[in-house]
Structures are given as C-alpha cells and as structure tokens.
Write a protein that holds these residues in place. Structure first.
Motif, short mmCIF file in Angstrom:
data_model
loop_
_atom_site.label_atom_id
_atom_site.label_comp_id
_atom_site.label_asym_id
_atom_site.label_seq_id
_atom_site.Cartn_x
_atom_site.Cartn_y
_atom_site.Cartn_z
N PHE A 214 -0.26 5.17 -3.30
CA PHE A 214 1.15 5.03 -2.91
C PHE A 214 1.50 3.58 -2.58
O PHE A 214 2.34 2.96 -3.23
CB PHE A 214 1.48 5.94 -1.73
CG PHE A 214 1.71 7.36 -2.13
CD1 PHE A 214 2.96 7.80 -2.54
CD2 PHE A 214 0.67 8.26 -2.10
CE1 PHE A 214 3.16 9.11 -2.92
CE2 PHE A 214 0.86 9.58 -2.47
CZ PHE A 214 2.12 10.00 -2.89
N ALA A 215 0.84 3.01 -1.55
CA ALA A 215 1.24 1.68 -1.07
C ALA A 215 0.92 0.59 -2.08
O ALA A 215 1.81 -0.16 -2.51
CB ALA A 215 0.56 1.39 0.27
N ILE A 216 -0.36 0.50 -2.49
CA ILE A 216 -0.75 -0.57 -3.42
C ILE A 216 -0.11 -0.35 -4.79
O ILE A 216 0.43 -1.29 -5.40
CB ILE A 216 -2.29 -0.63 -3.56
CG1 ILE A 216 -2.96 -0.75 -2.17
CG2 ILE A 216 -2.69 -1.80 -4.44
CD1 ILE A 216 -2.60 -2.00 -1.42
N GLY A 217 -0.15 0.91 -5.27
CA GLY A 217 0.47 1.20 -6.57
C GLY A 217 1.95 0.87 -6.59
O GLY A 217 2.45 0.27 -7.54
N GLU A 218 2.65 1.25 -5.51
CA GLU A 218 4.09 0.98 -5.43
C GLU A 218 4.36 -0.53 -5.34
O GLU A 218 5.27 -1.06 -5.99
CB GLU A 218 4.67 1.68 -4.20
CG GLU A 218 6.16 1.48 -3.99
CD GLU A 218 7.01 2.30 -4.94
OE1 GLU A 218 8.24 2.08 -4.95
OE2 GLU A 218 6.46 3.13 -5.68
N TYR A 390 8.91 -9.96 0.87
CA TYR A 390 8.36 -9.97 2.23
C TYR A 390 7.95 -8.56 2.66
O TYR A 390 6.90 -8.37 3.29
CB TYR A 390 9.39 -10.52 3.22
CG TYR A 390 9.84 -11.92 2.90
CD1 TYR A 390 8.95 -13.00 2.98
CD2 TYR A 390 11.14 -12.19 2.51
CE1 TYR A 390 9.36 -14.29 2.68
CE2 TYR A 390 11.56 -13.47 2.20
CZ TYR A 390 10.66 -14.52 2.29
OH TYR A 390 11.07 -15.79 1.98
N LEU A 391 8.78 -7.59 2.30
CA LEU A 391 8.52 -6.21 2.70
C LEU A 391 7.21 -5.71 2.12
O LEU A 391 6.35 -5.19 2.84
CB LEU A 391 9.68 -5.31 2.24
CG LEU A 391 9.63 -3.85 2.65
CD1 LEU A 391 9.65 -3.72 4.17
CD2 LEU A 391 10.80 -3.09 2.05
N TYR A 392 7.01 -5.92 0.82
CA TYR A 392 5.81 -5.40 0.17
C TYR A 392 4.57 -6.25 0.48
O TYR A 392 3.45 -5.74 0.44
CB TYR A 392 6.05 -5.24 -1.33
CG TYR A 392 6.87 -4.00 -1.61
CD1 TYR A 392 6.27 -2.75 -1.66
CD2 TYR A 392 8.25 -4.08 -1.75
CE1 TYR A 392 7.01 -1.61 -1.87
CE2 TYR A 392 9.01 -2.93 -1.96
CZ TYR A 392 8.38 -1.70 -2.02
OH TYR A 392 9.12 -0.56 -2.22
N ALA A 393 4.78 -7.51 0.83
CA ALA A 393 3.65 -8.31 1.32
C ALA A 393 3.15 -7.73 2.64
O ALA A 393 1.94 -7.61 2.87
CB ALA A 393 4.07 -9.76 1.50
N GLY A 394 4.09 -7.33 3.50
CA GLY A 394 3.71 -6.69 4.76
C GLY A 394 3.01 -5.35 4.53
O GLY A 394 2.04 -5.02 5.21
N ILE A 395 3.51 -4.58 3.55
CA ILE A 395 2.89 -3.29 3.23
C ILE A 395 1.45 -3.51 2.77
O ILE A 395 0.53 -2.79 3.20
CB ILE A 395 3.70 -2.55 2.14
CG1 ILE A 395 5.02 -2.07 2.73
CG2 ILE A 395 2.91 -1.38 1.58
CD1 ILE A 395 5.95 -1.46 1.71
#
Length: 497
Positions: A214-218, A390-395
C-alpha cells in the motif's frame, strides 16, 4: 442481572478521575500512533507495555483498551486520506475511503468511519457483556474443517468482488499466498522460499507486506505519474455528514457488528475477515452499486463498524478462554502475565474489578474517541493539502521506520522495497491489492487448518466436510461461484421475452 450489576460496578471503577485520564490518554496515543503507516494497535500496545510497569493493572488495561480502539480509528484515517493502511484491519477502508477523499469528501469518509467505530464498538461491547459465555462455548466447538471452510469463503469472496475481473483477483490472491509460504513449514520445520536466508526463516511479517503493497506501492505509483499530473491540493469538502449520507450509512453501521463480533471471537478470526465480508455484503445490498470502487460511503461505514465490533469479540475469547485471536490480544495476554494474572473461565471470579472495569472502560473509550475525533475530521482531511512530494516522502519515511521496528533487521527494509515494487507492478497491470494482503494473512492459517483436518481424518477428503457448519459454508461458496452464471441464465430469458 448479575452481569448488569457487575457492569455498574465496573463503571464505578472506570469513571474515577485517574482511570478516566488513562482512558483519554490511551485513545489519544492510539489514534496518533495508528495514523502512522505500519504502526498498528498491536505495535502501539507493545511499545507502550514498558510504560505501564508502574501502574496498577486496572489503569494499565484501561489505557490498553483506549490504545486498541484509538489505533483502529487512526489506521482507517491513513487508509482514507493516503491509501496507506496503518494496520491490516484498515485495508478495506482504503478501497472506498480514498476515492472519496480524492473526490473532495475525505471529511465525510472520516466521519462515517468514526461513527461506524462508535456504533460497532458500542453494539459489540453490549454483546460482550450479554453473550460472552455462549460465544466462548461456540468458539471451543469450532474445529479445523470449519476454520478452513471460513478461510476458503474469505478467499473466494475477496477475489469475486474486487478488481476488474476474477482472473486479476485470483492472480493477486496467488501473489499473497506465495509470500505467505516464505519461512519454515509450521509442521515439518522445512524451509520454504527462504533462499538460504536465516532472516526469512520466520516468514514475512504482514505489517511489512501491507505497508509495502500500500504505502510504498502507492508512493512509487504517484511518483511515476507526478510529472504528467502535477500535484494540486485536493479539496477537503464539507466536514459533516449530510442527511443523504446518514440515510445511506445507518443500516451499514448496524449490520457491521453482526458480522464483526462473531468473527472476532473465533480463533484465527480477527478484524480482517469480517471487514471485507462486510464490504461484500454492503456491495450486494447497496442501491448504488455503480459507486463502489469510486467512493461509496457504505463501503467505509460497514467495514469500520465490523472492525470495531470484532475488537469486542476478540476480548471474549481472551478474557473467558485466555485465547488470543489477534496480535493485539496476544500482546495484551503478555501484559496479563506480566501482572501475574491468567485469563480464563475463572478470571471473572478472581479479578472482577479488573474485568468489569476494563469492559466498562470500552464504553467510556468509545465516547471519548467519538468526541475527540469527529470534530477533528476536517483537520485530518487537510493532510491532503500538503504537496504530494512532501507528503509521500513522509509516508516513505514512516513506512520504513514502521517496517524496521517490526524486527529491527535491515533485511526487513530490503523486503519492504521488493514488496513495494510488486505493489507498483500490481497497480500498473490492474491487480487489486487487497486479495494479496488477505492471502498473506490467512494463507498460512488456511494451510495449517487444512493439514490438521486431513490428519484427523487420516487423509480422507471427507474430513473437510464432516460438520454442519463446514457444509453450510461450502454451500455459500458454491452459490458465490455460480451466481454470475445463474444470473446470466435468469436475466437473458427475461431480456429475450
């Protein structure tokens, strides 16, 4: 009446100022930790276990209960807003909640989830008080053939209703089952798909799989399309549920506990199976079937209500049998042992203040959860306004921290990246992600129950269908598989006529 009187005494314990403070602290900590991808309620309770050494048992378990419910809500928050489940029970919430968020209805999805958690937890806890002895007796009588039948139903249901085709759903399920095979054979001790690595002998943790897919794939998928579609702030929308939303969700809130509570009480149950069975049910019963996959609010309300009710069901098996049916229950069982307390049939007689104070604190915790998180729905939804890089870097950062915290091994980060690439490939070719996660969670258990059932029957296949419960489940499976064909045979003659 004895249960009711004991519950009143429990409220006297739970509503003392000190215990009320611990309940509020647990809800806040649980929600905050649950929001972080990869850190679910089990890890939250485990991380905070050392903190409770100096507390008396009643206060400690009241706080644990708050963490449990708070983390479940926090996990659904990241599922809805970021398509990144904070824990495995929140996987289903991403399917309809995230499309709602992208359509500017993130706050409505969060409100539906919060009220669903409240309704499910309230009904589930009432059932816990009323039915604990009966449900415990039923759970003891369920055998290996019944467990295996339930898991086959779960596999068929999830591949039948998700994705653009059954073939893609089945392919995704096979990916998950293959990942679930990694590690030592539970019965023979033989290594499978470990490639000679000792770190893989224990298998791949489901948290790493869920976070990776979920997280990395997204994040990789978003990064691949970021230049083509510049990241713009997604509109948050109106923060409360309108009348039309309530009319569509109130039945879902009430149906969820009927599915979630029994599954929470059965060993090998937990919240994963009832959440997607609730999703299947809502899709079948909805008058807005065309909205599913695009942001149907019923697909958030029902599963979240089922997840919360399953948490109450989990406590039935743990308190009355000393049998942990989920990872959280296992950690809480360790906490009981830390205090020298053994859960089981005699717990209600030996530790009435602890048990009924804990049960009463569930009611208090749910009210606190609703009061704290419902007004914060628009605040959480504003996370979507953060620029996507920024959002997905944090994820990615929190996903890596969560995966590393599972075992403290660098190899876990490598596995996380590999599974993230698999998740990216699944999105590229239109494979639904949920069947893969379900395959990883239930695959090892299904294999174990299948082999146990065959051992009991000396290898005879009849051993899989030798109970009325198993036969009933297989009849449901046959109907699920045959329904598209039957529907075609029934609809076509009518159309011709």
């Amino acid at each position: 009446m004895d249960a009711l009187n004991s519950l009143m005494d429990g409220f006297g314990t739970a509503l003392t100022p000190v215990n009320l403070l611990w309940a509020a602290l647990g809800v806040l900590l649980g929600t905050a930790i649950g929001v972080l991808p990869g850190i679910g309620p089990a890890m939250a309770v485990a991380l905070l276990l050392p903190v409770t050494y100096g507390l008396n048992p009643v206060a400690a378990f009241i706080m644990f209960a708050g963490i449990y419910y708070g983390a479940m809500f926090g996990g659904s928050t990241t599922s809805i807003l970021l398509n990144t489940p904070g824990e495995s029970a929140a996987v289903v919430a991403a399917m309809e909640g995230n499309p709602m968020a992208k359509a500017g209805r993130g706050a409505q999805a969060l409100a539906a989830a919060a009220i669903g958690h409240f309704a499910g937890g309230l009904i589930g806890t009432i059932l816990l008080v009323a039915l604990a002895p009966t449900v415990a007796d039923l759970a003891v009588d369920i055998g290996a053939p019944d467990y295996f039948a339930i898991m086959v139903l779960a596999f068929i249901a999830v591949t039948s209703v998700l994705g653009s085709s059954r073939i893609r759903g089945l392919a995704s399920l096979l990916i998950g089952l293959t990942i679930g095979l990694v590690g030592l054979d539970q019965m023979t001790g033989q290594q499978r798909l470990t490639f000679g690595s000792l770190q893989l002998a224990d298998g791949v943790d489901v948290v790493i799989v869920a976070v990776g897919l979920f997280a990395i794939g997204e994040a990789l998928w978003v990064a691949a399309h970021l230049r083509r579609t510049p990241g713009e702030p997604i509109p948050v929308g109106r923060p409360w549920l309108g009348r039309a939303d309530v009319r569509r969700t109130w039945k879902s809130w009430l149906r969820g506990p009927l599915i979630g509570f029994p599954f929470g009480a059965i060993p090998a149950g937990g919240a994963e199976i009832p959440t997607f069975l609730s999703y299947v049910t809502e899709k079948r019963l909805s008058k807005h079937k065309d909205e599913f996959g695009k942001g149907a609010i019923e697909g958030v309300a029902g599963p979240e209500s089922a997840a919360s009710a399953s948490a109450a069901g989990t406590l039935v098996a743990m308190l009355t049998l000393g049998l942990p049916t989920t990872a959280v229950a296992a950690v809480m069982l360790a906490a009981f042992q830390q205090y020298g307390i053994q859960p089981g049939p005699l717990l209600f007689e030996r530790e009435p203040e602890l048990v009924w104070g804990l049960i009463a604190s569930l009611f208090v915790g749910m009210v606190l959860l609703l009061a704290l998180n419902l007004p914060l729905a628009p605040v959480w939804a504003k996370l979507l306004r953060i620029p996507r890089p920024y959002l997905y870097a944090g994820i990615l950062f929190f996903a890596a921290v969560g995966a590393y915290a599972v075992g403290g091994e660098v190899v876990d980060l490598v596995i996380l990246l590999v599974i993230g690439l698999i998740g990216f490939g699944m999105r590229r070719y239109g494979l639904p992600v949920l069947p893969a996660v379900i395959g990883v969670i239930l695959g090892p258990n299904a294999e174990q129950q299948l082999r146990r059932a065959l051992q009991i029957s000396d290898g005879s296949v009849k051993g899989l269908v030798n109970t009325p419960f198993a036969v009933t489940v297989y009849v449901v499976i046959v109907l699920l598989l045959a329904w598209p064909l039957l529907k075609r045979l029934v609809v076509r003659p009518r159309a011709d006529a």
